[in-house]
Write a protein that holds these residues in place. Structure first.
Motif, PDB file in Angstrom:
ATOM      1  N   ASP B  23     -32.666  31.902 -31.083  1.00  0.00           N
ATOM      2  CA  ASP B  23     -31.305  31.992 -31.426  1.00  0.00           C
ATOM      3  C   ASP B  23     -31.205  31.375 -32.902  1.00  0.00           C
ATOM      4  O   ASP B  23     -29.952  31.204 -33.336  1.00  0.00           O
ATOM      5  CB  ASP B  23     -30.422  31.234 -30.413  1.00  0.00           C
ATOM      6  N   ASP B  24     -32.233  31.342 -33.475  1.00  0.00           N
ATOM      7  CA  ASP B  24     -32.130  31.049 -34.947  1.00  0.00           C
ATOM      8  C   ASP B  24     -31.902  32.236 -35.775  1.00  0.00           C
ATOM      9  O   ASP B  24     -32.643  33.162 -35.820  1.00  0.00           O
ATOM     10  CB  ASP B  24     -33.776  30.518 -35.360  1.00  0.00           C
ATOM     11  N   PRO B  25     -30.774  31.949 -36.625  1.00  0.00           N
ATOM     12  CA  PRO B  25     -30.495  33.277 -37.211  1.00  0.00           C
ATOM     13  C   PRO B  25     -31.291  33.864 -38.110  1.00  0.00           C
ATOM     14  O   PRO B  25     -31.266  34.869 -38.295  1.00  0.00           O
ATOM     15  CB  PRO B  25     -28.919  32.591 -37.778  1.00  0.00           C
ATOM     16  N   ALA B  26     -32.108  33.076 -38.779  1.00  0.00           N
ATOM     17  CA  ALA B  26     -33.053  33.774 -39.589  1.00  0.00           C
ATOM     18  C   ALA B  26     -34.154  34.558 -39.001  1.00  0.00           C
ATOM     19  O   ALA B  26     -34.733  35.569 -39.613  1.00  0.00           O
ATOM     20  CB  ALA B  26     -33.669  32.462 -40.535  1.00  0.00           C
ATOM     21  N   HIS B  40     -25.381  47.980 -38.775  1.00  0.00           N
ATOM     22  CA  HIS B  40     -25.547  46.729 -38.997  1.00  0.00           C
ATOM     23  C   HIS B  40     -24.768  45.869 -37.577  1.00  0.00           C
ATOM     24  O   HIS B  40     -23.724  46.313 -37.367  1.00  0.00           O
ATOM     25  CB  HIS B  40     -25.001  46.083 -40.128  1.00  0.00           C
ATOM     26  N   GLY B  41     -25.696  45.104 -37.058  1.00  0.00           N
ATOM     27  CA  GLY B  41     -24.934  44.808 -35.721  1.00  0.00           C
ATOM     28  C   GLY B  41     -25.107  43.171 -35.783  1.00  0.00           C
ATOM     29  O   GLY B  41     -25.572  42.455 -37.073  1.00  0.00           O
ATOM     30  N   ARG B  42     -24.598  42.604 -34.813  1.00  0.00           N
ATOM     31  CA  ARG B  42     -24.503  41.075 -34.476  1.00  0.00           C
ATOM     32  C   ARG B  42     -24.929  40.578 -33.373  1.00  0.00           C
ATOM     33  O   ARG B  42     -24.686  41.454 -32.261  1.00  0.00           O
ATOM     34  CB  ARG B  42     -23.050  40.544 -34.948  1.00  0.00           C
ATOM     35  N   THR B  43     -25.540  39.538 -33.188  1.00  0.00           N
ATOM     36  CA  THR B  43     -25.691  39.008 -31.704  1.00  0.00           C
ATOM     37  C   THR B  43     -26.121  37.579 -32.023  1.00  0.00           C
ATOM     38  O   THR B  43     -26.527  36.974 -32.757  1.00  0.00           O
ATOM     39  CB  THR B  43     -27.105  39.741 -31.121  1.00  0.00           C
ATOM     40  N   ALA B  44     -25.705  37.066 -30.858  1.00  0.00           N
ATOM     41  CA  ALA B  44     -25.899  35.430 -30.877  1.00  0.00           C
ATOM     42  C   ALA B  44     -27.255  35.166 -30.443  1.00  0.00           C
ATOM     43  O   ALA B  44     -27.837  33.968 -30.626  1.00  0.00           O
ATOM     44  CB  ALA B  44     -25.047  34.915 -29.608  1.00  0.00           C
TER      45      ALA B  44
END
Lengths: 482, 482
Positions: B23-26, B40-44
């Motif tokens: 879950d580290d964004p980097a 382009h997506g997003r996820t937790a």
């Protein structure tokens, strides 16, 4: 006839004319039971459309009136897959009038055939165009292409070109709601979502009614040779096959049978004789072909490759048919195995597969295990060794009442055999399908993941359970009558 | 992160430990967009299990908590198939830690590989066992076997051994309810109901998560030869291919490109040079191989078969690579086509197929029709002529703002091209799949029967629409949050 059926027949007659409805009991009777005489059904009528559009109309109307349909081709199922239910709840949808070969395209190596085309007729049409449709089996004079695709049929020439699945390049089918899926344009690459063609092949008419197929053709045979080999064991047979495969691509059939199967043919089938003079515990029929007239003749290939096998005692004796008539005579023995076995009395028959390398052990071990477990019975297998697929039969004790055998003992024997197959990582249906015969055994052995997936697919595509209900997968929900 | 996702991550950590949750964004960021930069997506979080059992646990828990999952392998999709939704509603399920080659069995010509094994690693493992895995493509250094199977990938070597579908002998997958389907035992014949393996191949992770595969191996290459041919037209190229196919089975690649594609490579890719001295409107790269060291060397085969084509002016000029380094240089040109086309500016790209015999006409007619209909644009195709599959690109007018092109014009161009393909009986997705890029076009062009069937299968197997939602087929029902 129930009220829903009456309403459906009325609607079908109104839409397509009287000719499409066959309700004369004498004309219906021959199609109510399977050719082995195991399954007996009832129906009020056979619907026999002669076009894809007419099939679509019938399926749409049947969905509207919630009347189940049993698609039927040549009615040569080995598992009761084309026999209507005994309660008369379904009508038969015969595809036999859809019998046109729409196109033979030798340049593209493709043919477009309707579902009711008989296999032997496609063989002839391909040959006339200088090509070959390579799949064949004993029932080629009555089995239809639609049925062969719906059951992913195999047969005696699978070794090189595979089962029907490998030979189907496209499917036209009527889906359970009456819509037509047209997959006939044969594209070599097509990734537009789930592969409906592959889903319909082998679905036994439970997800859609195949109305036409694009099938692959291969080059015509320039020459063939058929050899008969006597040898000591299935292990020797597999070793021989591996040697042949390493040296040539010409071998297209490799059929194994034990001495007792040959003896049964010689005893019960007129005008048959043993290909070899001596006695051997096991026999192999080998067919080698070439499509190139300039290539080494297949008889010479077999002679060249069998000689070292004989010298090394891998094969005990061998003969290559000296004429086409003798080749046919060898094949007649192979094609008569089922018929002659029937003459030996009641048996529990199993169409099973295991990984090829395990098959020799399996044949011997499973037969010994059966004989020990069920005293008085006798087990043996024959068939397509190179496909890892044999027909494994367990004969009833001599003199046993057939009703007692089939009713009480055979199911126990079958469960025992299927447990052995499952333990060996194999399949309880290699090429015959599930139909009604293996429905309960599939449910017992397939595992919950597979069964849940089969049910989900069936109920997703055929929510009212109207196409061939009670075959392949049983839904909790019975066909609804509105 | 929504509350359902929090609950799921808590349950996954409890069952499998912290290491499985990234879950580290980097660490997440590189996996949020496709390699072409279109989606382009997003996820937790990324869930990264390392065993089939752990995948099953995750899928079961995700079903329980109604959290959608996006399966991801090497993230080399051409159609946004592995990019999570932009609204952050889904978690990524990475298969990259399932990267063991469980078995290579040269005798059976089979390998068992986990979904995260990278294609190049399978190539190496097969080679080390004296065998070959014949499918290859530009992304072989990052594409995973699970992704290749899930998209039924093709590539540059399909001519002889087919797409992934032909090379998959069995599938292990976790179904949407978390149960494991084990189809890894490679049986040559198996008719136990609907073919789940074929259904999962090409399903783009929407029906199940492939965790391992049994794949076919073929004999290792003993020698290869690569030729470069200049010729007048796609028609000449197809005629040349037919001549070669009639004379030999050695040809495994036959890649067609126009002069302008070659020019783009020479201009934009360092250290490339033209294989032939003169200018030709079209070019073909041909690879011929032999697996038998005693057979005629493939360079000699090509020389013998290209000579009459040159004499008959079917080919204008030809050269056979004199060394392995030169062969690699020829292939580098082919493998750089996509990259060099990108350097030419924005384009609408189409991965399309039509029946092979129609492709030469289609390439010329469709390009002319596009150029006429959209002044200032320029259309051309290159690729797998022998598969009836080319990549047909329409370049934006010089200087046009990319946002304007991609937002307004490219969709109109694409609809025009897809209409031409559909009219020619072809497919709008030959080998790249549907993903999110072609979802609307599939729905527009597939026809109601196919769309209804795709939806029925998807909703039957994944009723809560949790596996890769919004890819391949859109369900009316959005993923539910309990």
């Amino acid at each position: 006839m129930n009220p829903a059926q009456s309403r459906l027949l009325h609607a079908v007659r109104a839409a397509l004319g009287d000719k499409v409805v066959i309700d004369d009991p004498a004309a219906i009777e021959p199609w109510l039971h399977d050719w082995r005489g195991r399954y007996h059904g009832r129906t009020a009528a056979i619907l026999a459309p002669d076009s894809t559009a007419a099939v679509a109309t019938i399926v749409r109307l049947a969905a509207e009136h919630r009347v189940p349909l049993v698609p039927q081709g040549g009615n040569t199922s080995m598992v009761g897959g084309a026999t209507p239910p005994a309660d008369g709840s379904a009508l038969i949808l015969s595809l036999r009038r859809l019998n046109h070969i729409r196109q033979v395209d030798p340049a593209a190596n493709l043919a477009i055939v309707e579902a009711g085309v008989i296999l032997a007729d496609l063989h002839d049409a391909a040959l006339a165009a200088g090509r070959r449709f390579p799949l064949t089996l004993g029932a080629r004079g009555s089995a239809t292409l639609g049925g062969l695709a719906s059951t992913n049929a195999g047969g005696t020439q699978v070794l090189r070109f595979g089962t029907m699945r490998s030979l189907v390049a496209g499917v036209e089918a009527v889906l359970p709601d009456g819509q037509i899926h047209d997959g006939l344009t044969a594209l070599k690459k097509d990734n537009r979502g789930y592969d409906l063609d592959h889903l319909l092949v082998g679905a036994e008419g439970t997800l859609g009614v195949i109305t036409a197929l694009a099938v692959r053709l291969v080059p015509a045979i320039a020459a063939r040779a058929v050899a008969w080999v006597g040898l000591a064991s299935p292990h020797a047979a597999l070793a021989l096959l591996r040697q042949l495969e390493a040296a040539t691509q010409a071998v297209e059939s490799f059929e194994l049978l034990p001495a007792e199967s040959l003896a049964a043919v010689l005893r019960h089938i007129p005008a048959t004789r043993a290909p070899l003079a001596g006695l051997h515990p096991w026999h192999v029929l080998i067919e080698a072909v070439t499509t190139d007239p300039a290539a080494e003749p297949p008889a010479q290939v077999l002679e060249r490759l069998l000689a070292p096998a004989l010298a090394a005692d891998l094969a005990a004796d061998a003969v290559i048919a000296a004429s086409e008539a003798q080749a046919e005579a060898f094949w007649r023995i192979r094609d008569s195995l089922s018929e002659s076995e029937r003459a030996l009395g009641p048996a529990a028959q199993h169409d099973i597969s295991v990984p090829v390398a395990r098959m020799p052990d399996f044949m011997l071990d499973a037969a010994a295990a059966c004989d020990a477990r069920f005293p008085g019975t006798h087990a043996s297998g024959f068939g397509h060794l190179g496909d890892g697929n044999v027909h494994f039969h367990v004969r009833a004790p001599a003199g046993m009442d057939p009703a007692h055998w089939y009713g009480d003992l055979a199911p126990v024997v079958t469960a025992f055999v299927h447990d052995l197959v499952t333990a060996a990582g194999g399949s309880i249906s290699a090429e015959h399908g599930i139909g009604q015969m293996k429905l309960a055994e599939l449910q017992r052995l397939a595992g919950p993941a597979r069964m849940a997936a089969l049910r989900a697919i069936k109920s997703g595509l055929d929510p009212h359970n109207l196409l061939n209900p009670g075959k392949l997968v049983a839904l909790a929900r019975a066909p609804a009558t509105p």
